[in-house]
Design an enzyme around this catalytic site. Structure first.
Site, PDB file in Angstrom:
ATOM      1  N   ASP A  67      57.258  29.844  23.474  1.00  0.00           N
ATOM      2  CA  ASP A  67      57.688  31.236  23.495  1.00  0.00           C
ATOM      3  C   ASP A  67      58.841  31.345  24.584  1.00  0.00           C
ATOM      4  O   ASP A  67      59.489  30.297  24.974  1.00  0.00           O
ATOM      5  CB  ASP A  67      56.307  31.730  24.447  1.00  0.00           C
ATOM      6  CG  ASP A  67      55.767  30.752  25.426  1.00  0.00           C
ATOM      7  OD1 ASP A  67      56.295  29.952  26.107  1.00  0.00           O
ATOM      8  OD2 ASP A  67      54.579  31.142  26.040  1.00  0.00           O
ATOM      9  N   ASN A 136      43.788  33.411  31.795  1.00  0.00           N
ATOM     10  CA  ASN A 136      42.889  34.435  30.992  1.00  0.00           C
ATOM     11  C   ASN A 136      42.690  33.804  29.875  1.00  0.00           C
ATOM     12  O   ASN A 136      42.329  34.627  28.795  1.00  0.00           O
ATOM     13  CB  ASN A 136      43.688  35.963  31.108  1.00  0.00           C
ATOM     14  CG  ASN A 136      45.303  35.674  30.327  1.00  0.00           C
ATOM     15  OD1 ASN A 136      45.566  34.752  29.868  1.00  0.00           O
ATOM     16  ND2 ASN A 136      45.786  36.690  30.531  1.00  0.00           N
ATOM     17  N   HIS A 138      45.114  32.533  27.616  1.00  0.00           N
ATOM     18  CA  HIS A 138      46.131  32.521  26.680  1.00  0.00           C
ATOM     19  C   HIS A 138      46.735  31.513  26.145  1.00  0.00           C
ATOM     20  O   HIS A 138      46.590  30.306  27.004  1.00  0.00           O
ATOM     21  CB  HIS A 138      47.328  33.673  27.119  1.00  0.00           C
ATOM     22  CG  HIS A 138      48.198  33.153  28.122  1.00  0.00           C
ATOM     23  ND1 HIS A 138      48.500  33.977  29.227  1.00  0.00           N
ATOM     24  CD2 HIS A 138      48.776  32.160  28.417  1.00  0.00           C
ATOM     25  CE1 HIS A 138      49.223  33.289  30.120  1.00  0.00           C
ATOM     26  NE2 HIS A 138      49.674  32.134  29.648  1.00  0.00           N
ATOM     27  N   GLU A 143      48.234  36.756  24.353  1.00  0.00           N
ATOM     28  CA  GLU A 143      47.202  37.378  25.565  1.00  0.00           C
ATOM     29  C   GLU A 143      45.761  37.894  24.920  1.00  0.00           C
ATOM     30  O   GLU A 143      45.902  37.913  23.702  1.00  0.00           O
ATOM     31  CB  GLU A 143      47.951  38.586  26.261  1.00  0.00           C
ATOM     32  CG  GLU A 143      49.245  38.053  26.860  1.00  0.00           C
ATOM     33  CD  GLU A 143      49.238  37.792  28.438  1.00  0.00           C
ATOM     34  OE1 GLU A 143      48.010  36.899  28.749  1.00  0.00           O
ATOM     35  OE2 GLU A 143      49.911  37.795  29.087  1.00  0.00           O
TER      36      GLU A 143
HETATM   37  C1  GLP Z   1      52.707  30.312  30.671  1.00  0.00           C
HETATM   38  C2  GLP Z   1      53.222  29.967  29.187  1.00  0.00           C
HETATM   39  C3  GLP Z   1      52.127  29.181  28.540  1.00  0.00           C
HETATM   40  C4  GLP Z   1      51.585  28.273  29.639  1.00  0.00           C
HETATM   41  C5  GLP Z   1      50.596  29.032  30.502  1.00  0.00           C
HETATM   42  C6  GLP Z   1      50.112  27.953  31.601  1.00  0.00           C
HETATM   43  O1  GLP Z   1      52.891  31.768  31.177  1.00  0.00           O
HETATM   44  N1  GLP Z   1      53.513  31.083  28.308  1.00  0.00           N
HETATM   45  O2  GLP Z   1      52.584  28.474  27.484  1.00  0.00           O
HETATM   46  O3  GLP Z   1      50.711  27.343  28.908  1.00  0.00           O
HETATM   47  O4  GLP Z   1      51.175  30.186  31.156  1.00  0.00           O
HETATM   48  O5  GLP Z   1      51.119  27.977  32.516  1.00  0.00           O
HETATM   49  P1  GLP Z   1      50.821  26.833  33.975  1.00  0.00           P
HETATM   50  O6  GLP Z   1      50.804  25.473  33.030  1.00  0.00           O
HETATM   51  O7  GLP Z   1      52.026  26.667  34.676  1.00  0.00           O
HETATM   52  O8  GLP Z   1      49.621  27.061  34.475  1.00  0.00           O
END
Ligand code: GLP
Length: 245
Positions: A67, A136, A138, A143
Protein backbone atom coordinates in the site's frame (compact mmCIF):
# COMPACT_ATOMS: atom_id res chain seq x y z
CA UNK A 1 -3.54 -21.44 9.22
CA UNK A 2 -0.49 -22.12 11.37
CA UNK A 3 -0.29 -19.92 14.50
CA UNK A 4 3.15 -19.73 16.12
CA UNK A 5 3.44 -18.00 19.49
CA UNK A 6 6.95 -16.80 20.34
CA UNK A 7 8.37 -14.76 23.22
CA UNK A 8 8.98 -11.49 21.41
CA UNK A 9 9.58 -9.62 18.16
CA UNK A 10 13.22 -10.69 17.98
CA UNK A 11 12.33 -14.39 18.14
CA UNK A 12 9.63 -13.86 15.52
CA UNK A 13 12.04 -12.02 13.24
CA UNK A 14 14.51 -14.92 13.23
CA UNK A 15 11.89 -17.38 11.99
CA UNK A 16 10.16 -15.02 9.57
CA UNK A 17 13.45 -13.88 8.02
CA UNK A 18 14.59 -17.47 7.63
CA UNK A 19 11.48 -18.33 5.60
CA UNK A 20 12.11 -15.40 3.25
CA UNK A 21 15.85 -16.06 2.94
CA UNK A 22 15.24 -19.76 2.19
CA UNK A 23 12.72 -18.82 -0.50
CA UNK A 24 15.15 -16.37 -2.14
CA UNK A 25 18.04 -18.84 -1.96
CA UNK A 26 15.84 -21.51 -3.54
CA UNK A 27 14.77 -19.13 -6.33
CA UNK A 28 16.81 -15.94 -6.63
CA UNK A 29 14.11 -14.42 -8.86
CA UNK A 30 11.39 -14.82 -6.22
CA UNK A 31 8.53 -12.36 -6.04
CA UNK A 32 8.13 -11.02 -2.52
CA UNK A 33 5.25 -8.91 -1.23
CA UNK A 34 6.43 -6.54 1.47
CA UNK A 35 4.55 -4.74 4.23
CA UNK A 36 5.36 -1.56 6.09
CA UNK A 37 4.62 -0.62 9.70
CA UNK A 38 6.50 -1.50 12.88
CA UNK A 39 5.66 -5.22 12.80
CA UNK A 40 8.09 -6.42 10.09
CA UNK A 41 10.99 -4.07 10.97
CA UNK A 42 12.92 -6.63 13.07
CA UNK A 43 12.50 -9.19 10.30
CA UNK A 44 13.92 -6.71 7.79
CA UNK A 45 16.90 -6.14 10.12
CA UNK A 46 17.61 -9.89 10.14
CA UNK A 47 17.46 -9.98 6.33
CA UNK A 48 19.92 -7.06 6.14
CA UNK A 49 22.27 -8.90 8.54
CA UNK A 50 22.12 -12.01 6.37
CA UNK A 51 22.78 -9.93 3.27
CA UNK A 52 25.80 -8.31 4.97
CA UNK A 53 27.17 -11.74 5.89
CA UNK A 54 26.82 -12.86 2.28
CA UNK A 55 24.14 -15.41 3.11
CA UNK A 56 21.56 -14.00 0.71
CA UNK A 57 21.30 -11.63 -2.25
CA UNK A 58 18.13 -9.74 -3.09
CA UNK A 59 19.49 -8.57 -6.44
CA UNK A 60 17.16 -10.66 -8.57
CA UNK A 61 13.94 -10.53 -6.54
CA UNK A 62 10.89 -8.61 -7.70
CA UNK A 63 9.03 -6.76 -4.96
CA UNK A 64 5.47 -5.54 -4.54
CA UNK A 65 4.42 -3.43 -1.59
CA UNK A 66 0.96 -3.63 -0.14
CA UNK A 67 0.00 0.00 0.00
CA UNK A 68 0.86 3.70 -0.21
CA UNK A 69 -0.63 6.94 1.06
CA UNK A 70 -2.40 9.11 -1.52
CA UNK A 71 -0.60 12.37 -2.17
CA UNK A 72 2.83 11.46 -0.80
CA UNK A 73 5.90 11.49 -3.02
CA UNK A 74 8.58 8.81 -2.75
CA UNK A 75 10.85 11.36 -1.08
CA UNK A 76 8.38 12.04 1.74
CA UNK A 77 9.73 10.41 4.93
CA UNK A 78 6.27 9.07 5.70
CA UNK A 79 5.70 7.46 2.32
CA UNK A 80 5.86 3.71 2.36
CA UNK A 81 8.36 3.83 -0.52
CA UNK A 82 10.71 5.82 1.71
CA UNK A 83 10.05 3.38 4.56
CA UNK A 84 11.08 0.38 2.47
CA UNK A 85 14.14 2.15 1.11
CA UNK A 86 15.16 3.12 4.63
CA UNK A 87 14.35 -0.14 6.40
CA UNK A 88 15.37 -2.73 3.81
CA UNK A 89 15.85 -2.04 0.13
CA UNK A 90 18.51 0.68 0.43
CA UNK A 91 20.54 -1.46 2.84
CA UNK A 92 20.72 -4.47 0.54
CA UNK A 93 21.41 -5.11 -3.14
CA UNK A 94 17.72 -4.90 -4.14
CA UNK A 95 17.44 -3.75 -7.76
CA UNK A 96 15.19 -0.68 -7.62
CA UNK A 97 14.08 -1.41 -11.21
CA UNK A 98 12.35 -4.47 -9.80
CA UNK A 99 10.68 -2.61 -6.91
CA UNK A 100 6.96 -2.11 -7.47
CA UNK A 101 4.75 0.32 -5.63
CA UNK A 102 1.32 1.79 -6.03
CA UNK A 103 1.93 5.47 -6.74
CA UNK A 104 0.33 7.80 -4.22
CA UNK A 105 0.73 10.58 -6.75
CA UNK A 106 -0.99 8.92 -9.69
CA UNK A 107 -3.32 11.27 -11.55
CA UNK A 108 -5.67 8.53 -12.61
CA UNK A 109 -6.26 6.18 -9.68
CA UNK A 110 -8.21 3.61 -11.69
CA UNK A 111 -5.45 3.31 -14.26
CA UNK A 112 -2.84 3.09 -11.54
CA UNK A 113 -4.68 0.24 -9.82
CA UNK A 114 -5.11 -1.60 -13.13
CA UNK A 115 -1.40 -1.13 -13.89
CA UNK A 116 -0.41 -2.61 -10.51
CA UNK A 117 -2.76 -5.54 -10.92
CA UNK A 118 -1.31 -6.33 -14.35
CA UNK A 119 2.24 -6.03 -12.99
CA UNK A 120 1.54 -8.58 -10.26
CA UNK A 121 0.04 -10.97 -12.82
CA UNK A 122 2.94 -10.50 -15.27
CA UNK A 123 5.45 -11.27 -12.51
CA UNK A 124 3.92 -14.73 -12.19
CA UNK A 125 2.37 -13.97 -8.81
CA UNK A 126 3.70 -13.33 -5.32
CA UNK A 127 5.67 -16.21 -3.78
CA UNK A 128 5.59 -14.88 -0.21
CA UNK A 129 3.44 -12.01 1.04
CA UNK A 130 4.42 -10.48 4.38
CA UNK A 131 1.61 -8.87 6.37
CA UNK A 132 1.10 -6.92 9.56
CA UNK A 133 -2.39 -6.42 10.97
CA UNK A 134 -4.18 -3.24 12.03
CA UNK A 135 -5.77 -2.99 15.48
CA UNK A 136 -9.12 -3.14 13.63
CA UNK A 137 -8.13 -6.26 11.71
CA UNK A 138 -7.09 -4.51 8.49
CA UNK A 139 -4.46 -6.03 6.20
CA UNK A 140 -2.66 -3.73 3.79
CA UNK A 141 -5.17 -0.90 3.97
CA UNK A 142 -8.21 -3.14 3.51
CA UNK A 143 -10.32 -1.58 6.22
CA UNK A 144 -13.33 -3.30 7.84
CA UNK A 145 -16.36 -3.00 5.56
CA UNK A 146 -19.19 -4.81 3.87
CA UNK A 147 -17.21 -6.78 1.34
CA UNK A 148 -13.76 -8.01 0.36
CA UNK A 149 -12.12 -6.12 -2.51
CA UNK A 150 -10.39 -8.14 -5.22
CA UNK A 151 -7.81 -5.91 -6.88
CA UNK A 152 -6.04 -2.70 -5.82
CA UNK A 153 -8.24 0.28 -4.94
CA UNK A 154 -8.31 3.67 -3.22
CA UNK A 155 -9.56 3.61 0.35
CA UNK A 156 -10.66 6.23 2.87
CA UNK A 157 -8.82 5.35 6.05
CA UNK A 158 -10.81 4.70 9.22
CA UNK A 159 -10.44 6.79 12.34
CA UNK A 160 -8.80 3.86 14.13
CA UNK A 161 -6.08 3.68 11.46
CA UNK A 162 -5.62 7.45 11.56
CA UNK A 163 -5.32 7.28 15.36
CA UNK A 164 -2.74 4.49 15.10
CA UNK A 165 -0.55 6.08 12.41
CA UNK A 166 -0.87 9.86 12.99
CA UNK A 167 2.11 9.87 15.33
CA UNK A 168 4.52 9.35 12.44
CA UNK A 169 3.16 12.42 10.65
CA UNK A 170 2.93 14.58 13.78
CA UNK A 171 6.60 13.86 14.45
CA UNK A 172 7.52 15.85 11.33
CA UNK A 173 4.73 18.44 11.63
CA UNK A 174 2.54 16.92 8.90
CA UNK A 175 -1.08 15.84 8.77
CA UNK A 176 -1.76 12.22 7.92
CA UNK A 177 -3.45 11.66 4.54
CA UNK A 178 -7.03 10.38 4.78
CA UNK A 179 -6.75 8.21 1.67
CA UNK A 180 -4.45 5.42 0.57
CA UNK A 181 -4.05 2.97 -2.29
CA UNK A 182 -3.89 -0.68 -1.33
CA UNK A 183 -3.70 -4.13 -2.84
CA UNK A 184 -7.06 -5.81 -2.56
CA UNK A 185 -7.86 -8.90 -0.52
CA UNK A 186 -7.86 -10.89 -3.77
CA UNK A 187 -4.29 -9.80 -4.53
CA UNK A 188 -3.20 -10.88 -1.05
CA UNK A 189 -5.06 -14.19 -1.20
CA UNK A 190 -3.47 -15.05 -4.56
CA UNK A 191 0.01 -15.02 -2.95
CA UNK A 192 1.35 -18.56 -2.77
CA UNK A 193 2.42 -18.21 0.85
CA UNK A 194 1.52 -15.62 3.50
CA UNK A 195 3.36 -14.68 6.69
CA UNK A 196 1.56 -12.41 9.15
CA UNK A 197 3.43 -10.81 12.04
CA UNK A 198 1.77 -9.21 15.08
CA UNK A 199 3.26 -8.03 18.34
CA UNK A 200 2.01 -6.14 21.39
CA UNK A 201 -1.18 -5.93 23.40
CA UNK A 202 -2.87 -3.52 20.99
CA UNK A 203 -3.11 -6.36 18.43
CA UNK A 204 -4.59 -8.96 20.84
CA UNK A 205 -8.22 -8.38 19.88
CA UNK A 206 -7.52 -8.42 16.15
CA UNK A 207 -5.54 -11.66 16.56
CA UNK A 208 -8.39 -13.25 18.51
CA UNK A 209 -10.83 -12.34 15.72
CA UNK A 210 -8.41 -13.57 13.06
CA UNK A 211 -7.75 -16.92 14.73
CA UNK A 212 -11.02 -17.67 16.49
CA UNK A 213 -13.66 -15.56 14.77
CA UNK A 214 -15.75 -16.17 11.66
CA UNK A 215 -14.69 -15.08 8.19
CA UNK A 216 -16.18 -11.61 7.75
CA UNK A 217 -15.25 -8.39 5.96
CA UNK A 218 -15.74 -6.60 9.28
CA UNK A 219 -12.36 -8.21 10.18
CA UNK A 220 -10.58 -8.29 6.79
CA UNK A 221 -7.71 -10.48 8.08
CA UNK A 222 -10.22 -13.23 8.91
CA UNK A 223 -10.30 -14.29 5.25
CA UNK A 224 -6.77 -15.65 5.64
CA UNK A 225 -8.35 -18.75 7.16
CA UNK A 226 -9.44 -19.69 3.65
CA UNK A 227 -5.85 -19.62 2.32
CA UNK A 228 -3.93 -22.89 2.27
CA UNK A 229 -0.52 -21.61 3.40
CA UNK A 230 -0.60 -18.92 6.08
CA UNK A 231 1.76 -18.68 9.04
CA UNK A 232 0.80 -16.23 11.78
CA UNK A 233 3.66 -15.23 14.06
CA UNK A 234 2.50 -13.67 17.32
CA UNK A 235 4.25 -12.68 20.52
CA UNK A 236 2.82 -13.54 23.93
CA UNK A 237 1.06 -10.18 24.27
CA UNK A 238 -0.73 -10.26 20.95
CA UNK A 239 -1.67 -13.89 21.64
CA UNK A 240 -2.92 -13.09 25.14
CA UNK A 241 -6.65 -13.30 24.30
CA UNK A 242 -6.41 -16.62 22.46
CA UNK A 243 -8.13 -19.56 24.11
CA UNK A 244 -6.34 -22.85 24.84
CA UNK A 245 -4.99 -24.30 21.65
C1 GLP B 1 -0.58 0.04 8.61
C2 GLP B 1 -0.29 -0.61 7.24
C3 GLP B 1 -0.40 -2.10 7.33
C4 GLP B 1 0.25 -2.55 8.62
C5 GLP B 1 -0.62 -2.13 9.78
C6 GLP B 1 -0.01 -2.38 11.15
O1 GLP B 1 -1.49 1.03 8.60
N1 GLP B 1 -1.09 -0.15 6.16
O2 GLP B 1 0.18 -2.70 6.19
O3 GLP B 1 0.36 -3.93 8.65
O4 GLP B 1 -1.09 -0.83 9.62
O5 GLP B 1 1.04 -1.50 11.40
P1 GLP B 1 2.09 -1.71 12.58
O6 GLP B 1 2.89 -2.89 12.19
O7 GLP B 1 2.88 -0.44 12.63
O8 GLP B 1 1.30 -1.94 13.82
Amino acid sequence: MKVIVLDNAVEISKEAAEIIIKQVNKNRGSVIGFATGASPVETYKRIIESYEKGEVSLKHITTFNLDEYVGLSRENVNSYYYFMKDNLFGKTDVDFQKVNFLSGQAENIEEECARYSAKIRESGGIDIQILGIGTNGHIGFNEPGDNFADGPFAVKLTQSTIDANSKYFEAVGDKMPEYALTMGIGDIMRAKRIILIATGKSKAEAIKKLVEGEVTPSCPASILKLHGDVTVFVDKESASLLGDR
